[in-house]
Scaffold this active site. Sequence first.
Site, PDB file in Angstrom:
ATOM      1  N   ARG A   1      11.475  -1.560  10.794  1.00  0.00           N
ATOM      2  CA  ARG A   1      10.665  -1.287  11.978  1.00  0.00           C
ATOM      3  C   ARG A   1      10.495  -2.132  13.166  1.00  0.00           C
ATOM      4  O   ARG A   1      10.521  -3.590  12.832  1.00  0.00           O
ATOM      5  CB  ARG A   1       9.006  -1.113  11.014  1.00  0.00           C
ATOM      6  CG  ARG A   1       8.814   0.397  10.418  1.00  0.00           C
ATOM      7  CD  ARG A   1       7.770   0.312   9.665  1.00  0.00           C
ATOM      8  NE  ARG A   1       6.576  -0.355  10.382  1.00  0.00           N
ATOM      9  CZ  ARG A   1       5.420  -0.353   9.801  1.00  0.00           C
ATOM     10  NH1 ARG A   1       5.261   0.136   8.451  1.00  0.00           N
ATOM     11  NH2 ARG A   1       4.348  -1.054  10.493  1.00  0.00           N
TER      12      ARG A   1
ATOM     13  N   LYS B   1       0.874  -1.135  -0.094  1.00  0.00           N
ATOM     14  CA  LYS B   1      -0.060   0.006   0.350  1.00  0.00           C
ATOM     15  C   LYS B   1       0.852   1.191  -0.057  1.00  0.00           C
ATOM     16  O   LYS B   1       0.492   2.239  -1.031  1.00  0.00           O
ATOM     17  CB  LYS B   1      -0.917   0.098   1.223  1.00  0.00           C
ATOM     18  CG  LYS B   1      -1.840  -1.117   1.301  1.00  0.00           C
ATOM     19  CD  LYS B   1      -2.946  -0.996   2.584  1.00  0.00           C
ATOM     20  CE  LYS B   1      -2.320  -0.757   3.906  1.00  0.00           C
ATOM     21  NZ  LYS B   1      -1.491  -2.047   4.189  1.00  0.00           N
TER      22      LYS B   1
ATOM     23  N   ARG C   1      -0.111  -8.963  13.700  1.00  0.00           N
ATOM     24  CA  ARG C   1      -0.917  -8.021  12.790  1.00  0.00           C
ATOM     25  C   ARG C   1      -1.546  -8.462  11.559  1.00  0.00           C
ATOM     26  O   ARG C   1      -2.742  -8.172  11.386  1.00  0.00           O
ATOM     27  CB  ARG C   1       0.295  -7.010  12.090  1.00  0.00           C
ATOM     28  CG  ARG C   1       0.852  -6.374  13.044  1.00  0.00           C
ATOM     29  CD  ARG C   1       2.227  -5.716  12.537  1.00  0.00           C
ATOM     30  NE  ARG C   1       2.289  -4.976  11.447  1.00  0.00           N
ATOM     31  CZ  ARG C   1       3.379  -4.744  10.748  1.00  0.00           C
ATOM     32  NH1 ARG C   1       4.179  -5.327  10.943  1.00  0.00           N
ATOM     33  NH2 ARG C   1       3.424  -3.868   9.822  1.00  0.00           N
TER      34      ARG C   1
ATOM     35  N   ARG D   1      -9.130   0.763   9.577  1.00  0.00           N
ATOM     36  CA  ARG D   1      -8.861  -0.562   9.706  1.00  0.00           C
ATOM     37  C   ARG D   1      -9.873  -1.474  10.331  1.00  0.00           C
ATOM     38  O   ARG D   1      -9.520  -2.780  10.459  1.00  0.00           O
ATOM     39  CB  ARG D   1      -7.573  -0.501  10.886  1.00  0.00           C
ATOM     40  CG  ARG D   1      -6.315  -0.446  10.466  1.00  0.00           C
ATOM     41  CD  ARG D   1      -5.573  -1.110   9.744  1.00  0.00           C
ATOM     42  NE  ARG D   1      -4.149  -1.525  10.033  1.00  0.00           N
ATOM     43  CZ  ARG D   1      -3.183  -1.019   9.701  1.00  0.00           C
ATOM     44  NH1 ARG D   1      -3.173   0.137   9.069  1.00  0.00           N
ATOM     45  NH2 ARG D   1      -1.716  -1.572  10.249  1.00  0.00           N
TER      46      ARG D   1
ATOM     47  N   ARG E   1      11.555  -6.381   5.445  1.00  0.00           N
ATOM     48  CA  ARG E   1      11.679  -4.987   4.959  1.00  0.00           C
ATOM     49  C   ARG E   1      12.521  -3.941   5.874  1.00  0.00           C
ATOM     50  O   ARG E   1      12.819  -4.192   6.761  1.00  0.00           O
ATOM     51  CB  ARG E   1      10.170  -4.427   5.243  1.00  0.00           C
ATOM     52  CG  ARG E   1       9.840  -3.062   5.203  1.00  0.00           C
ATOM     53  CD  ARG E   1       8.377  -2.528   4.953  1.00  0.00           C
ATOM     54  NE  ARG E   1       7.586  -2.771   6.303  1.00  0.00           N
ATOM     55  CZ  ARG E   1       6.391  -2.568   6.178  1.00  0.00           C
ATOM     56  NH1 ARG E   1       5.691  -2.187   5.035  1.00  0.00           N
ATOM     57  NH2 ARG E   1       5.865  -2.788   7.383  1.00  0.00           N
TER      58      ARG E   1
HETATM   59  P1  AMP Z   1       0.972   0.319   9.454  1.00  0.00           P
HETATM   60  O1  AMP Z   1       2.121   1.228   9.401  1.00  0.00           O
HETATM   61  O2  AMP Z   1      -0.250   0.822   8.562  1.00  0.00           O
HETATM   62  O3  AMP Z   1       1.319  -1.215   9.144  1.00  0.00           O
HETATM   63  O4  AMP Z   1       0.368   0.705  10.991  1.00  0.00           O
HETATM   64  C1  AMP Z   1       1.530   0.181  12.046  1.00  0.00           C
HETATM   65  C2  AMP Z   1       0.641  -0.014  13.189  1.00  0.00           C
HETATM   66  O5  AMP Z   1      -0.080   1.396  13.656  1.00  0.00           O
HETATM   67  C3  AMP Z   1      -0.357  -0.860  13.320  1.00  0.00           C
HETATM   68  O6  AMP Z   1      -0.096  -2.218  13.636  1.00  0.00           O
HETATM   69  C4  AMP Z   1      -1.460  -0.496  14.404  1.00  0.00           C
HETATM   70  O7  AMP Z   1      -0.975  -0.607  15.612  1.00  0.00           O
HETATM   71  C5  AMP Z   1      -1.254   0.834  14.146  1.00  0.00           C
HETATM   72  N1  AMP Z   1      -2.161   1.614  13.258  1.00  0.00           N
HETATM   73  C6  AMP Z   1      -2.068   2.158  11.988  1.00  0.00           C
HETATM   74  N2  AMP Z   1      -3.214   2.378  11.548  1.00  0.00           N
HETATM   75  C7  AMP Z   1      -4.338   2.350  12.384  1.00  0.00           C
HETATM   76  C8  AMP Z   1      -5.577   2.348  12.306  1.00  0.00           C
HETATM   77  N3  AMP Z   1      -6.434   2.869  11.058  1.00  0.00           N
HETATM   78  N4  AMP Z   1      -6.127   2.132  13.462  1.00  0.00           N
HETATM   79  C9  AMP Z   1      -5.557   1.681  14.442  1.00  0.00           C
HETATM   80  N5  AMP Z   1      -4.397   1.212  14.481  1.00  0.00           N
HETATM   81  C10 AMP Z   1      -3.475   1.638  13.269  1.00  0.00           C
END
Ligand code: AMP
Length: 217
Positions: A160, A13, A171, A88, A127
């Site tokens: 990360r 994404k 996740r 999400r 990554r």
């Molecule tokens: P991402 O970079 O999108 O993979 O997000 C990393 C982490 O941030 C996720 O595993 C969640 O803990 C938190 N996170 C990101 N976006 C959301 C969202 N829309 N709602 C809740 N938690 C989020």
Amino acid sequence: MRIVLLGAPGSGKGTQAKKLVDQYGVVQISTGDLLRAAVSAGTPLGRAAKSAMDAGQLVSDDIVLGMIRERLSQPDTARGYILDGFPRNLAQAAALDALLAEIGQSLQAAILLDVPFMDLMRRLTGRQTCRQCGAVFNRYTHPSRVPGVCDVCGGELFSRDDDNEKTVNQRLTVFTEQTAPLIEFYQQQGKLDRIDGTQSIEAITAQFQRVLSQRGV
Ligand code: AMP
């Protein structure tokens, strides 16, 4: 352009959002990036979000919705935006529709990047991201020429905190249980498009362009 990118962690994404930002002159709004910035800055919001993020769980809807409301009120979103990693879950999707209705907007499309779960673990645990320019590499599938150094700008690459195997498993479970129902949600609204996320980055970008132009975006 007002679109949502749907897809499991590691489906590409963020990579595609960056391409679309360059091509269409819109902004990428990644709740993950906003949360990581808050964690690094040590803000109260960042401190509240950190434990959920480290555990691979979702941060509370209140926090994330507050961030989105604030971000969408900024002037640089006027030309359009790509929501990456938000919504999400169903509650966030419903809240987003309500928020957009309030400001006289609606989503044009929700585009799903489809990648088999088998591939995602390797993509995520391999990554590496550049600290300086944000370019993304993968130790296994797309390594930088010099290990640990960005090909684009020479910056330092990092992994990360939540890209370790245990957190990635969590996740992916969260995606299946809470995020995957959004596929049906947007299908019912007639807004869902699917793209095979196992193709090359360029082929996926080309397909995005076709899908968007079919929708008149
Ligand atoms: P991402 O970079 O999108 O993979 O997000 C990393 C982490 O941030 C996720 O595993 C969640 O803990 C938190 N996170 C990101 N976006 C959301 C969202 N829309 N709602 C809740 N938690 C989020």
